[in-house]
Design a protein around this motif. Structure first.
Motif: not given
Length: 205
Positions: A59-63, A71-72, A76-90
């Protein structure tokens, strides 16, 4: 597969809900987005996903085109949420916890504990195979002892005991190589004597 699908117009549906209904009617498989399949299969236990992904796209977010700064920051925010496991928790929250996970719980309740009766056949086969291998090794060693030289005239059991000792003695790495018995020649050379007759010549006068 596509040729088979388009050969009959009834194979194609206009919405995912119609595809889900046809699947429940039977004898029909519906191609759907994997995230939607996971969401439905967590809530409706009569639906399941078959096989792996045919194609994987994220999935992607359109800008707005050219807005690299936004876009940057989003990347960076999506990568941070992924590394911290927030996306998996959600995902677990909305896929499994919010009215989800019913089918997983139902399947886990039907799992039986493994007992000795369930895996007893494995041990029977293992013990039987071990017994056969010991008998075959014994017969092979017995057959080879008849072919080896035995200068000390040791018995079969003595040779077997020495072989087992060498196998269990990890500090010994070499041993004399058994020599094969020399084949005795069965043919004997017969000596033949040839008799030569000598004639007596008389000279006549």
């Amino acid at each position: 597969m596509w040729e088979s699908m388009k050969s009959d117009p009834s194979n194609l549906v206009k919405s995912s809900d119609m595809g889900k209904k046809k699947v429940k009617q039977g004898n029909y498989a519906f191609f759907m987005e994997s995230a939607s399949i996971e969401y439905l299969s967590e809530r409706e236990c009569d639906l399941t996903q078959i096989g792996g992904l045919l194609d994987s796209k994220g999935y992607g977010i359109a800008t707005k085109k050219g807005n690299r700064e936004l876009s940057a920051k989003l990347s960076a925010g999506i990568l941070k949420l992924q590394e911290e496991g927030v996306l998996h928790t959600l995902k677990n929250k909305w896929w499994k916890q919010k009215d989800g996970g019913k089918c997983t719980i139902k399947q886990s309740n039907t799992v039986r504990e493994l007992t000795l009766g369930n895996v007893g056949g494995v041990f029977v086969v293992l013990i039987f195979g071990l017994g056969v291998s010991v008998v075959v090794a014994f017969i092979e060693f017995r057959w080879k002892t008849f072919q080896w030289e035995n200068p000390n005239k040791d018995s079969f059991w003595t040779l077997l005991k020495n072989e087992i000792k060498f196998t269990l003695a990890f500090d010994q790495q070499t041993k004399p190589v058994p020599q094969l018995k020399k084949k005795k020649s069965s043919s004997t050379d017969d000596s033949r004597s040839s008799m030569q007759s000598q004639g007596t010549h008389r000279s006549g006068s």
